[in-house]
Scaffold this motif. Structure first.
Motif, short mmCIF file in Angstrom:
data_model
loop_
_atom_site.label_atom_id
_atom_site.label_comp_id
_atom_site.label_asym_id
_atom_site.label_seq_id
_atom_site.Cartn_x
_atom_site.Cartn_y
_atom_site.Cartn_z
N ASP A 57 -5.62 0.19 4.94
CA ASP A 57 -6.18 -1.02 5.55
C ASP A 57 -7.12 -1.66 4.54
O ASP A 57 -8.28 -1.26 4.43
N LEU A 58 -6.63 -2.64 3.80
CA LEU A 58 -7.40 -3.27 2.74
C LEU A 58 -7.85 -4.66 3.16
O LEU A 58 -7.18 -5.33 3.95
N SER A 59 -8.96 -5.08 2.60
CA SER A 59 -9.37 -6.47 2.83
C SER A 59 -8.35 -7.38 2.14
O SER A 59 -7.65 -6.96 1.22
N PRO A 60 -8.22 -8.61 2.60
CA PRO A 60 -7.23 -9.51 1.99
C PRO A 60 -7.41 -9.68 0.49
O PRO A 60 -6.43 -9.73 -0.26
N GLY A 61 -8.63 -9.74 0.03
CA GLY A 61 -8.88 -9.90 -1.41
C GLY A 61 -8.38 -8.71 -2.21
O GLY A 61 -7.75 -8.86 -3.26
N VAL A 62 -8.66 -7.52 -1.73
CA VAL A 62 -8.22 -6.30 -2.42
C VAL A 62 -6.70 -6.18 -2.35
O VAL A 62 -6.04 -5.82 -3.33
N ARG A 63 -6.11 -6.51 -1.21
CA ARG A 63 -4.65 -6.46 -1.07
C ARG A 63 -3.99 -7.42 -2.07
O ARG A 63 -3.01 -7.08 -2.71
N PHE A 64 -4.56 -8.62 -2.22
CA PHE A 64 -4.01 -9.57 -3.17
C PHE A 64 -4.09 -9.03 -4.59
O PHE A 64 -3.12 -9.14 -5.36
N VAL A 65 -5.21 -8.44 -4.96
CA VAL A 65 -5.36 -7.89 -6.32
C VAL A 65 -4.32 -6.79 -6.56
O VAL A 65 -3.69 -6.75 -7.62
N CYS A 66 -4.11 -5.92 -5.59
CA CYS A 66 -3.12 -4.84 -5.74
C CYS A 66 -1.71 -5.41 -5.88
O CYS A 66 -0.93 -4.98 -6.74
N LEU A 67 -1.36 -6.39 -5.05
CA LEU A 67 -0.03 -7.00 -5.12
C LEU A 67 0.15 -7.79 -6.41
O LEU A 67 1.23 -7.78 -7.01
N ASP A 68 -0.89 -8.46 -6.86
CA ASP A 68 -0.82 -9.20 -8.11
C ASP A 68 -0.59 -8.26 -9.29
O ASP A 68 0.21 -8.55 -10.18
N LEU A 69 -1.26 -7.13 -9.28
CA LEU A 69 -1.05 -6.12 -10.32
C LEU A 69 0.38 -5.59 -10.26
O LEU A 69 1.05 -5.44 -11.29
N LEU A 70 0.88 -5.33 -9.06
CA LEU A 70 2.25 -4.86 -8.90
C LEU A 70 3.24 -5.89 -9.43
O LEU A 70 4.22 -5.54 -10.10
N CYS A 71 2.99 -7.17 -9.16
CA CYS A 71 3.84 -8.24 -9.70
C CYS A 71 3.89 -8.16 -11.22
O CYS A 71 4.96 -8.26 -11.83
N GLY A 72 2.74 -8.02 -11.84
CA GLY A 72 2.69 -7.92 -13.29
C GLY A 72 3.46 -6.73 -13.83
O GLY A 72 4.10 -6.81 -14.88
N LEU A 73 3.42 -5.63 -13.11
CA LEU A 73 4.11 -4.42 -13.56
C LEU A 73 5.63 -4.53 -13.42
O LEU A 73 6.37 -4.09 -14.29
N VAL A 74 6.11 -5.12 -12.35
CA VAL A 74 7.55 -5.19 -12.14
C VAL A 74 8.19 -6.35 -12.90
O VAL A 74 9.39 -6.35 -13.14
N PHE A 75 7.41 -7.34 -13.33
CA PHE A 75 7.94 -8.47 -14.08
C PHE A 75 7.75 -8.34 -15.58
O PHE A 75 7.84 -9.32 -16.30
N ASN A 76 7.49 -7.17 -16.07
CA ASN A 76 7.32 -6.91 -17.49
C ASN A 76 8.70 -6.89 -18.14
O ASN A 76 9.43 -5.92 -18.05
N ASP A 77 9.10 -7.99 -18.75
CA ASP A 77 10.47 -8.20 -19.25
C ASP A 77 10.98 -7.11 -20.17
O ASP A 77 10.37 -6.81 -21.19
N GLY A 78 12.14 -6.55 -19.81
CA GLY A 78 12.89 -5.66 -20.68
C GLY A 78 12.22 -4.36 -21.06
O GLY A 78 12.62 -3.72 -22.03
N ASP A 79 11.25 -3.96 -20.37
CA ASP A 79 10.50 -2.75 -20.72
C ASP A 79 10.91 -1.61 -19.78
O ASP A 79 11.13 -1.83 -18.60
N ASP A 80 11.01 -0.40 -20.32
CA ASP A 80 11.35 0.76 -19.49
C ASP A 80 10.31 0.99 -18.39
O ASP A 80 10.65 1.43 -17.29
N SER A 81 9.05 0.70 -18.69
CA SER A 81 8.02 0.89 -17.67
C SER A 81 8.22 -0.08 -16.51
O SER A 81 7.92 0.24 -15.36
N SER A 82 8.75 -1.26 -16.79
CA SER A 82 9.05 -2.21 -15.73
C SER A 82 10.10 -1.65 -14.78
O SER A 82 9.98 -1.77 -13.57
N LYS A 83 11.12 -1.03 -15.32
CA LYS A 83 12.17 -0.43 -14.49
C LYS A 83 11.60 0.69 -13.63
O LYS A 83 11.95 0.83 -12.46
N ALA A 84 10.72 1.49 -14.21
CA ALA A 84 10.09 2.57 -13.45
C ALA A 84 9.22 2.01 -12.32
O ALA A 84 9.25 2.52 -11.20
#
Length: 71
Positions: A7-34
């Motif tokens: 149960d996160l505050s909206p601000g913290v939830r946004f920061v976590c999701l924004d970080l997740l976006c950055g991790l999954v959109f890392n072009d062509g990197d093996d860490s992105s696939k993971a």
């Protein structure tokens, strides 16, 4: 993903999701696939945020991560 299950505050939830976006959109990197695989395991969390009626930034981040994990 574990943090998004809590149960996160909206601000913290946004920061976590924004970080997740950055991790999954890392072009062509093996860490992105993971990171995409980890995000797939928590799809229900992303759908919850997508349909929660939360802040537009939260909904947008959840949508983009779900879109990457379609296939």
């Amino acid at each position: 993903m574990a943090a998004l299950a809590g149960d996160l505050s909206p601000g913290v939830r946004f920061v976590c999701l924004d970080l997740l976006c950055g991790l999954v959109f890392n072009d062509g990197d093996d860490s992105s696939k993971a990171c995409q695989e980890i995000a797939r395991q928590g799809l229900w969390l992303l759908y919850r945020d997508l349909w929660s009626g939360a802040l537009p930034g939260i909904v947008g981040c959840a949508y983009y991560v779900l879109r990457v994990n379609r296939g």
